[in-house]
Write an enzyme that holds these catalytic residues in place. Structure first.
Site, short mmCIF file in Angstrom:
data_model
loop_
_atom_site.label_atom_id
_atom_site.label_comp_id
_atom_site.label_asym_id
_atom_site.label_seq_id
_atom_site.Cartn_x
_atom_site.Cartn_y
_atom_site.Cartn_z
N SER A 143 -2.13 -0.04 6.67
CA SER A 143 -1.27 -1.05 6.20
C SER A 143 -1.93 -1.87 6.37
O SER A 143 -2.61 -2.47 7.03
CB SER A 143 -0.14 -1.14 6.18
OG SER A 143 0.45 -2.65 5.77
N GLN B 92 -1.64 -4.00 3.87
CA GLN B 92 -0.57 -5.99 4.39
C GLN B 92 -0.54 -6.61 6.03
O GLN B 92 -1.11 -6.95 6.52
CB GLN B 92 0.34 -5.56 4.16
CG GLN B 92 0.50 -5.31 2.27
CD GLN B 92 2.11 -5.31 1.65
OE1 GLN B 92 2.60 -5.37 2.41
NE2 GLN B 92 2.02 -5.34 0.24
N ARG C 277 -4.88 -12.23 -2.41
CA ARG C 277 -5.87 -13.15 -1.05
C ARG C 277 -6.73 -14.20 -2.02
O ARG C 277 -6.61 -15.45 -1.27
CB ARG C 277 -6.33 -12.03 -1.18
CG ARG C 277 -5.35 -10.50 -0.37
CD ARG C 277 -6.74 -9.86 -0.53
NE ARG C 277 -6.05 -8.73 0.59
CZ ARG C 277 -4.39 -7.79 0.52
NH1 ARG C 277 -3.90 -7.48 -0.59
NH2 ARG C 277 -5.07 -6.72 1.33
N ARG D 272 6.24 -0.47 -10.78
CA ARG D 272 5.57 0.91 -10.76
C ARG D 272 6.04 1.91 -11.56
O ARG D 272 5.86 3.34 -11.63
CB ARG D 272 4.80 1.42 -10.14
CG ARG D 272 3.68 0.25 -9.18
CD ARG D 272 2.49 0.53 -8.02
NE ARG D 272 2.21 -0.77 -7.31
CZ ARG D 272 0.71 -1.80 -7.93
NH1 ARG D 272 0.68 -1.24 -8.97
NH2 ARG D 272 1.11 -2.19 -7.56
N ASP E 256 -0.69 3.36 -4.63
CA ASP E 256 0.55 2.21 -5.15
C ASP E 256 -0.28 3.58 -7.04
O ASP E 256 0.56 3.32 -7.58
CB ASP E 256 -0.56 1.04 -5.64
CG ASP E 256 -0.18 -0.09 -4.34
OD1 ASP E 256 0.74 -0.20 -3.63
OD2 ASP E 256 -0.99 -0.77 -4.61
C1 S3P Z 1 -1.11 -3.88 -0.64
C2 S3P Z 1 -1.16 -3.06 0.50
C3 S3P Z 1 -0.76 -1.80 -0.08
C4 S3P Z 1 -0.34 -1.87 -1.36
C5 S3P Z 1 0.79 -2.82 -2.17
C6 S3P Z 1 -0.83 -3.77 -1.88
C7 S3P Z 1 -1.78 -5.42 -0.38
O1 S3P Z 1 0.57 -1.65 0.88
O2 S3P Z 1 1.41 -0.69 -1.09
O3 S3P Z 1 0.82 -3.12 -3.26
O4 S3P Z 1 -2.24 -5.92 -1.13
O5 S3P Z 1 -2.80 -5.01 0.69
P1 S3P Z 1 0.38 -1.43 2.54
O6 S3P Z 1 -0.81 -1.79 3.22
O7 S3P Z 1 1.39 -2.09 3.10
O8 S3P Z 1 0.20 -0.24 2.78
#
Ligand code: S3P
Length: 429
Positions: free
Chosen positions: A166, A168, A26, A388, A313
């Site tokens: 999520s 992301q 980020r 992982r 994770d």
């Molecule tokens: C992450 C969000 C998670 C996580 C990934 C990193 C992030 O995924 O599993 O390793 O940096 O926002 P999701 O938000 O798709 O679940």
């Protein structure tokens, strides 16, 4: 690369954790959007964070990288460069999904590509809201990468309730929202990691128990001046190893303990793990703590669906911990694990079963029959090119009845390049 992991009598020592992958990626992407210069320290030399830097460079940011210090002069929102070549997001779902949001907002046409693992991960979840915001996508069948993205229609701000928990997806929509005159609002019924909103300083309100996060063009994007904390997701491997291998005592001097990230610590403690927060630095936006873990006998646990996003994770290594608990543990509501760097429900079940652990696989979870004090069968595991899974298999192998082997062990370097050397220096035999 194949790694041999011998059984350990115990693990002792202090671990310098790799810096947090989510925050690092980020910081690079947000630094692109800020016109001011950013200075990021403790930037990790891990696969995904390096990918984030090469992507922002391709989009016009000026990046200098000296050891663990990164300087980025961003383009700001309005001067992102149209990439001449496809943008390679490597193994990183975070980079691909967050960049798709930025490109939608900026109206920059691009092709986003990834490695074999990323090319199997679902992108429809971002394509749906980003299409409502004006983007046109072309993808492989079923919404898989490569993604061709362009926006010829006017930008449209949206109100969007996350259909899956999520971070992301949340971040992708909020980043696109930064380009709209009107506010974009993302509603989050189940909390997910909050790094995007804290690092950008976005407004978060509560509406009937639901987080509502807002972004718009009016929001000033701050330069990223931060020291990245240790990765809690990396710490989790040592929290489990230190718990299950008798005679262990491990100190993690600087682990990130953002409350939206560390459910695994609470779950392990609920199981009886001896994890102490020796020192706490709550001052910054991202809290950091010195953790100490000593071996303990575990009771079984149920992991509830609402805890899943906060431990997503760490579930593979929590499943390993469950194999050593005194009874039957259950993980439910974890279907999302099937869409990670590998199908992690399937992959971790295979690791446990190869070790002789009884496991039942479900559509959205696992039932694990634990035995305290057991030795698992020495086995040959395949990481499936998933960092992982490689590391979780290694932790289980510390309790083997002989030497185990991990194939495709180099996968660990996506988030934790020093994992294997740390394992060697902690384990005594
Ligand atoms: C992450 C969000 C998670 C996580 C990934 C990193 C992030 O995924 O599993 O390793 O940096 O926002 P999701 O938000 O798709 O679940």
């Amino acid at each position: 690369m194949r790694k041999t992991v011998a059984p350990a009598e115990g693990l002792k020592g202090t671990v310098a954790l790799p810096a947090d992958k989510s925050i690092a990626q980020r910081s690079a992407l947000f630094a692109l959007l800020s016109p001011g210069p950013s200075r990021i320290t403790n930037y990790p030399a891990a696969g995904d964070p390096l990918t984030a830097l090469s992507c922002v460079r391709q989009l016009g940011a000026d990046v200098t990288h000296n050891g663990n210090e990164v300087h980025v002069t961003g383009t700001g929102r309005d001067d992102i460069r149209i990439p001449a070549e496809p943008v390679d997001c490597g193994n990183s779902g975070t980079v691909m999904r967050l960049l798709a949001g930025i490109l939608t907002g900026a109206g920059i046409p691009a092709r986003l590509v990834g490695d074999a693992s990323l090319s199997r991960r679902p992108m429809k979840r971002i394509m749906d809201p980003l299409s409502r915001m004006g983007a046109d996508f072309r993808s492989a069948d079923g919404g898989l990468p490569p993604l061709d993205i362009r926006r010829e229609k006017p930008f449209q701000s949206i109100r969007f309730q996350l259909p899956v928990a999520s971070a992301q997806l949340k971040s992708s929509v909020l980043l696109a929202g930064l380009f709209g005159k009107e506010p974009t609002r993302v509603l989050e019924p189940v909390a997910t990691r909050n790094h995007t909103e804290t690092m950008l300083g976005l407004a978060v309100e509560r509406e009937k128990e639901i987080n509502v996060i807002t972004s718009s063009r009016r929001h000033v994007i701050p330069p990223q001046n931060l020291d990245i904390p240790g990765d809690f997701s990396a710490a989790a491997f040592w929290l489990v190893a230190g718990t299950i291998v008798p005679g262990s005592d491990i100190v993690l001097p600087a682990a990130g303990v953002n409350p939206t990230r560390c459910a695994a610590m609470h779950i392990l403690r609920r199981m009886g793990a001896d994890i102490a927060i020796v020192e706490d630095h709550q001052g910054g936006k991202e809290p950091v703590a010195r953790l100490r873990v000593q071996s303990a006998r575990l009771t079984p646990a149920e992991i509830h669906p609402q805890e899943i996003p906060n431990a997503i994770d760490e579930l593979p290594v929590l499943a390993v911990a469950m194999a050593f608990a005194d009874g039957v543990s259950r993980i439910t509501g974890a279907r999302e694990l099937r869409y990670k760097e590998s199908d992690r429900l399937d992959a971790i079940q295979a690791v446990l079963e190869a070790g002789g652990v009884r496991v039942e696989g479900h559509e959205d979870g696992l039932t694990i029959y634990g035995k305290p004090g057991r030795r698992v069968r020495a086995a040959r595991h395949d990481s499936r090119h998933d960092h992982r899974i490689a590391m979780a298999a290694a932790i289980q192998s510390l309790m083997g009845d002989g030497d185990s082997e991990i194939d495709n062990a180099e996968a660990a370097s996506v988030s934790y390049p020093d994992f294997w050397s740390h394992l060697d220096s902690l384990a005594y035999r």
